[in-house]
Motif scaffolding. Structure first.
Motif, mmCIF file in Angstrom:
data_model
loop_
_atom_site.group_PDB
_atom_site.id
_atom_site.type_symbol
_atom_site.label_atom_id
_atom_site.label_comp_id
_atom_site.label_asym_id
_atom_site.label_seq_id
_atom_site.Cartn_x
_atom_site.Cartn_y
_atom_site.Cartn_z
ATOM 1 N N ARG A 661 0.843 -1.187 0.000
ATOM 2 C CA ARG A 661 0.000 0.000 0.000
ATOM 3 C C ARG A 661 0.884 1.244 0.000
ATOM 4 N N ARG A 662 0.303 2.345 -0.403
ATOM 5 C CA ARG A 662 1.058 3.608 -0.428
ATOM 6 C C ARG A 662 1.689 3.896 0.924
ATOM 7 N N ALA A 663 0.969 3.586 2.011
ATOM 8 C CA ALA A 663 1.480 3.868 3.354
ATOM 9 C C ALA A 663 2.777 3.114 3.637
ATOM 10 N N ASP A 664 2.956 1.943 3.008
ATOM 11 C CA ASP A 664 4.194 1.191 3.205
ATOM 12 C C ASP A 664 5.387 1.964 2.639
ATOM 13 N N LEU A 665 5.210 2.594 1.480
ATOM 14 C CA LEU A 665 6.282 3.369 0.865
ATOM 15 C C LEU A 665 6.602 4.600 1.698
ATOM 16 N N VAL A 666 5.551 5.263 2.194
ATOM 17 C CA VAL A 666 5.756 6.451 3.030
ATOM 18 C C VAL A 666 6.551 6.077 4.275
ATOM 19 N N ALA A 667 6.179 4.957 4.901
ATOM 20 C CA ALA A 667 6.868 4.533 6.113
ATOM 21 C C ALA A 667 8.326 4.184 5.826
ATOM 22 N N TYR A 668 8.567 3.502 4.699
ATOM 23 C CA TYR A 668 9.954 3.154 4.369
ATOM 24 C C TYR A 668 10.783 4.417 4.153
ATOM 25 N N HIS A 669 10.238 5.372 3.429
ATOM 26 C CA HIS A 669 10.979 6.615 3.189
ATOM 27 C C HIS A 669 11.254 7.338 4.500
ATOM 28 N N ASP A 670 10.273 7.396 5.384
ATOM 29 C CA ASP A 670 10.454 8.077 6.669
ATOM 30 C C ASP A 670 11.545 7.410 7.500
ATOM 31 N N GLN A 671 11.665 6.080 7.386
ATOM 32 C CA GLN A 671 12.636 5.353 8.199
ATOM 33 C C GLN A 671 14.069 5.527 7.704
ATOM 34 N N TRP A 672 14.271 5.464 6.399
ATOM 35 C CA TRP A 672 15.616 5.328 5.857
ATOM 36 C C TRP A 672 16.190 6.592 5.228
ATOM 37 N N PHE A 673 15.329 7.514 4.789
ATOM 38 C CA PHE A 673 15.826 8.724 4.133
ATOM 39 C C PHE A 673 16.072 9.800 5.189
ATOM 40 N N LYS A 674 17.280 9.773 5.752
ATOM 41 C CA LYS A 674 17.707 10.729 6.769
ATOM 42 C C LYS A 674 19.110 11.210 6.392
#
Length: 931
Positions: A661-674
């Motif tokens: 789901r779209r929310a999975d992509l948002v969560a992955y980006h929030d976790q790793w893109f720092k």
């Protein structure tokens, strides 16, 4: 060696997109596009008395010289019943000559050649290599010897061997999805007697019938120096070039007078249709028109038309068929310009499982977009984007001296077909001068719905050979490894803690940006494999920064307007967000680049479309033999649940992608893109002083945060020998993959392991390739690869072989694995060849900013010493056979690789079981056990 289609910068075979005809595109950045200057590749030219045309271009930025030899002979010089000769002879010319009786690829690899290959197309045969400066004499000796002294060692054995290799190449090409298309399209679009009416690779029957007399006559008729253009580009002066070329080529007698076909377009009328079935997951439509060929005014106009109609995400067909209607998962349009004629084509790939009505509708809508463009022509904004795309290709071309698309290739093509090495400037001037009305007119002339003239020119007088000053009995002169001094890595840290690494490379106005992020395939959960790569893929589909949003279409337009390219890549341990820009547009491009990395919006509609495309890609992977094996290999090596146990392609599984789901992509980006999980690597035409303020402005507000940790546990090599079988009914070949675990990329033994891999299967002259291709000719090519990883990595061999030799080939491969380092130790000569391949080829591997960026990315990602490449040569030359044999004993200790065989089980399963090599198990395309 490969069959190639003609390569020109005028060729725009690009992915199809689609923009509704009535929707005008906004203007791109004002200072990009047509303001990009036409590059100038200065040259000196001279002609030997025997007719050999020589072109010299000086470029002293790296101690290498590109040698590009173009014979003006291709498949169009053949006759019906004797097809495939040009390509067969390309292979034969790699087999050795009277005074250089060596396998050419192995010999040149051994002196450090890069960009090394030979290709054949309809109009020419070319051979090219980029060699260290000290090896120019060696390469010129070898090239001149096969031009002037080939027939003395050409015998029936070599003919039979290379005939078998070519036939395996043909089988391998036709064994791929859609592999039968080229033959059908070729035979149905050209008149029966047209020089383009047969494929370059020819027919099996004609290849079987080729005799020694046939191939000897073919060589004598076409390979004389008066039918050749030789280009030397790089670290050499015209005076040096003239001395060397006259020395090695001057004594070669001229060939006979040459007959060259003039333009023969063979324009067709009416609509003709055909239908064929193939083992593919998606329906596909190919549509083509016969049009004027290369170096004509129409070529540039039709190239632009192809770009507007189907040249990328902003193009009309992509927007209509892929984005809006979602009937297609891929599409392409191109203007393939050959010497005497061209073909304009549209290719459409339907979504998986599409019913016949959807396929028909996809085709009808594509026709509707074409008709709209025929009626109104492109908008000014569309044309400007198309012009920018083509001009930007040339701006980047001046980085490289050799290989496909490099400066030597550019000069050779122009000189061969037009007699003017500068012909590309005429083409680009036509691109710049094009108007919407002119493009529309060209489309209506050739896409809205035959006469052959032979001209005989006088044979040039005064052609003669000069006395030779070369004692060829002494063999080719050799050189030495060149010193390598890559630009140092300069470092800075932004206010938010993000690391910046810069390597300056001036000479071409090109800059490469690569953001390295920890994560990679190994960061995927077992429940959602493929999430990381899908998240990276979605970055370009839209942004949502506060106060500034961009749609996918706006992003594509902005990139094209800047003459920039954007893309993402991912491997086991990391993700990379890349942008290649021109120096004049760097400041503007950085704002877009930062927005794409930091603020992706993951639009729901685009996510659904891209997810469908990803599902289609996985289905395609499950039909390509090698990818079928690599998808199921990791869990067999690492065990279920290990971070590296997911499909090696990184695309995930159909089940997992369908559940995302779209929310999975948002969560992955929030976790790793720092920023604290990122390093920004910049390579190219800039300095730290001018770069740092721009980066601070673009990334300084990005906030650091916690990043998940993931450990890569060490595992044991799977016990015993297991052979896994995957059925592919009707397969023309079998693909055999053998795999073992090897130490991580940053092991102290990494250079020794590279050398061992070269000996075993990593080069043309390796044991496996020499055995199955050159000795037994059961395969077109066999090789081994090391998958880079921070943890244990996979060492695997890939061997596509003819079906009736599958069991025999598997037995041979098992023997080669078992003997490495013990029963058959690495010899001093094998080590010497591997050392030469690893060290002499280094200077040719760092010409472009992209190549440099890849090298520095490797150093940064795997924690290698900063001087890794500068000290590589000395470290490699210091190794001994005993060290490699000891390493073989450790790395290949079990001598029981995991085997995967993909092929027609009705023909190969019983012979494989009869080998008694180990446990045999049948699995499906997802790696699940079958009865």
């Amino acid at each position: 060696m490969r069959v190639s289609h003609r390569l020109t910068f005028g060729l725009c075979s690009v992915l199809l997109s689609s923009l509704a005809a009535a929707a005008p595109a906004p203007a791109p950045a004002r200072d990009a596009a047509v303001a990009i200057p036409i590059p100038d590749v200065p040259y000196t030219t001279f002609t030997l008395k025997n007719g050999l045309t020589v072109i010299v271009h000086e470029d002293h930025k790296s101690p290498v010289v590109a040698i590009n030899t173009w014979y003006h002979v291709g498949s169009k010089n053949e006759k019906p019943g004797k097809t495939g000769f040009a390509h067969l002879f390309e292979h034969l010319m790699f087999s050795g000559s009277a005074n250089f009786d060596k396998t050419f690829l192995s010999a040149l690899e051994g002196v450090g050649a890069t960009d090394l290959n030979g290709t054949t197309n309809k109009d020419r045969t070319n051979y090219f290599e980029t060699v260290p400066t000290s090896m120019v004499d060696y390469a010129l000796f070898a090239e001149s010897d096969r031009m002037g002294h080939l027939l003395g060692v050409l015998d029936q054995k070599k003919l039979d061997l290379q005939r078998g290799v070519v036939q395996n190449e043909k089988r391998q090409r036709e064994n791929q999805p859609y592999g039968i298309v080229e033959q059908i399209v070729t035979e149905n679009t050209w008149p029966a007697n047209h020089p383009y009416s047969w494929t370059v690779i020819g027919s099996m029957t004609d290849l079987d019938a080729a005799s020694m007399t046939d191939v000897t006559d073919w060589f004598k008729g076409h390979y004389g120096p008066n039918n050749v253009v030789l280009v030397l580009a790089g670290d050499i002066t015209p005076q040096q070039a003239r001395e060397k070329v006259e020395k090695y080529y001057g004594d070669i007698p001229p060939g006979p007078p040459q007959a060259h076909q003039e333009a023969w377009i063979a324009k067709r009328s009416g609509t003709h249709r055909g239908k064929v079935q193939d083992r593919v997951p998606q329906a596909r439509i190919y549509r083509s028109w016969n049009v004027p060929g290369a170096d004509t005014p129409e070529e540039a106009l039709l190239d632009l038309a192809a770009q507007v109609l189907g040249g990328g995400k902003t193009s009309r067909l992509y927007q209509r068929l892929v984005v809006k209607e979602q009937l297609a998962t891929a599409a392409s349009a191109g203007d393939d310009s050959n010497e005497i004629a061209g073909q304009f084509g549209i290719n459409l790939t339907a979504k998986p499982g599409a019913p016949a009505t959807d396929v028909a509708r996809m085709e009808a809508l594509a026709d509707e977009e074409l008709r709209a463009l025929l009626k109104a022509g492109p908008t000014a904004a569309e044309l400007r984007l198309a012009q920018t795309t083509i001009l930007a290709q040339f701006a980047r071309a001046v980085e490289r001296v050799g290989g496909f698309g490099g400066k030597s290739d550019l000069l050779a093509r122009c000189a061969t077909f037009t007699g003017n090495p500068d012909c590309y400037k005429t083409y680009l001037q036509r691109i710049k001068a094009a108007t919407p009305a002119a493009v529309r007119q060209a489309m209506n002339d050739w896409l809205a719905n035959g006469d052959y003239v032979l001209e005989v020119d006088p044979f040039p007088t005064g052609l003669a050979a000069t006395p030779s000053t070369v004692d060829r009995s002494k063999g080719a002169p050799t050189g030495h490894p060149e010193a390598l001094r890559l630009p140092p890595m300069q470092k800075a840290t932004l206010s938010n803690g993000m690391k910046v690494v810069l390597a300056e490379r001036h000479g071409a106005p090109v800059i490469n940006l690569s953001m390295l992020l920890g994560g990679g395939f190994a960061s995927d959960s077992q429940a959602l494999p493929g999430l990381a790569s899908l998240t990276l893929r979605m970055l370009e589909e839209g942004t949502g920064a506060p106060g500034r949003t961009r749609s996918a279409l706006e992003i594509s337009r902005e990139l094209e307007g800047l003459g920039a390219s954007f893309g993402t890549t991912i491997n086991l341990d990391g993700a990379f967000v890349n942008m290649n820009v021109l120096k004049p547009t760097l400041a503007q491009a950085l704002g877009l680049y930062a927005d794409l990395a930091r603020h992706p919006s993951f639009p729901q509609a685009d996510f659904e479309r891209v997810r469908k495309t990803r599902l289609a890609a996985i289905q395609r992977e499950q039909t390509v033999p090698r990818l079928m094996a690599l998808r199921v290999l990791p869990p067999l090596m690492y065990g279920a649940g290990h971070p590296y146990s997911l499909p090696l392609t990184g695309t995930g599984t159909i089940d997992a992608v369908a559940r995302m789901r779209r929310a999975d992509l948002v969560a992955y980006h929030d976790q790793w893109f720092k920023p604290n999980n990122a390093t920004l690597l910049v390579v190219g035409d800039t300095t730290l002083a001018e770069l740092t303020p721009l980066l601070e402005r673009a990334f300084g507000a990005w906030k650091a945060g916690a990043v998940p940790a993931h450990d890569i546990a060490k595992v044991d090599q799977p016990a015993g020998t297991t052979i896994y079988l995957i059925d592919r009914p009707g397969a023309l070949q079998s693909d055999i993959v053998g795999a073992q675990l090897a130490p991580p990329r940053n092991t102290p033994d990494t250079i020794a392991l590279n050398l061992l891999n070269d000996v075993f299967g990593g080069t043309f002259s390796s044991r496996l390739n020499m055995d199955l291709r050159e000795d037994k000719h059961w395969s077109y090519g066999v090789g081994t690869s090391l998958v880079a990883a921070r943890g244990q990595r996979i060492l695997y061999s890939d061997s596509p072989v003819q079906t009736d030799k599958t069991a025999d080939a598997l037995r041979e491969l098992a023997r080669e694995y078992a003997e490495l380092g013990s029963a058959r130790p690495v010899t001093p000569r094998e080590l010497q060849d591997a050392q030469a391949n690893e060290t002499l080829g280094l200077p040719g591997s760092f010409e472009t900013v992209g190549q440099l960026s890849n090298a520095y990315s490797t150093i940064l990602q795997y924690g290698l010493p900063e001087d890794y490449y500068n000290t590589y040569t000395a470290a490699a030359l210091a190794l001994t056979p005993a060290q490699l044999n000891a390493l073989a004993a450790r790395v290949v200790l079990p001598r029981q690789p995991v085997w995967i065989v993909v092929g027609d089980m009705s023909k190969i399963e019983a012979p494989i079981r009869a080998l008694n090599l180990g446990t045999v198990r049948r699995i499906d395309v997802d790696g699940k056990p079958l009865p």
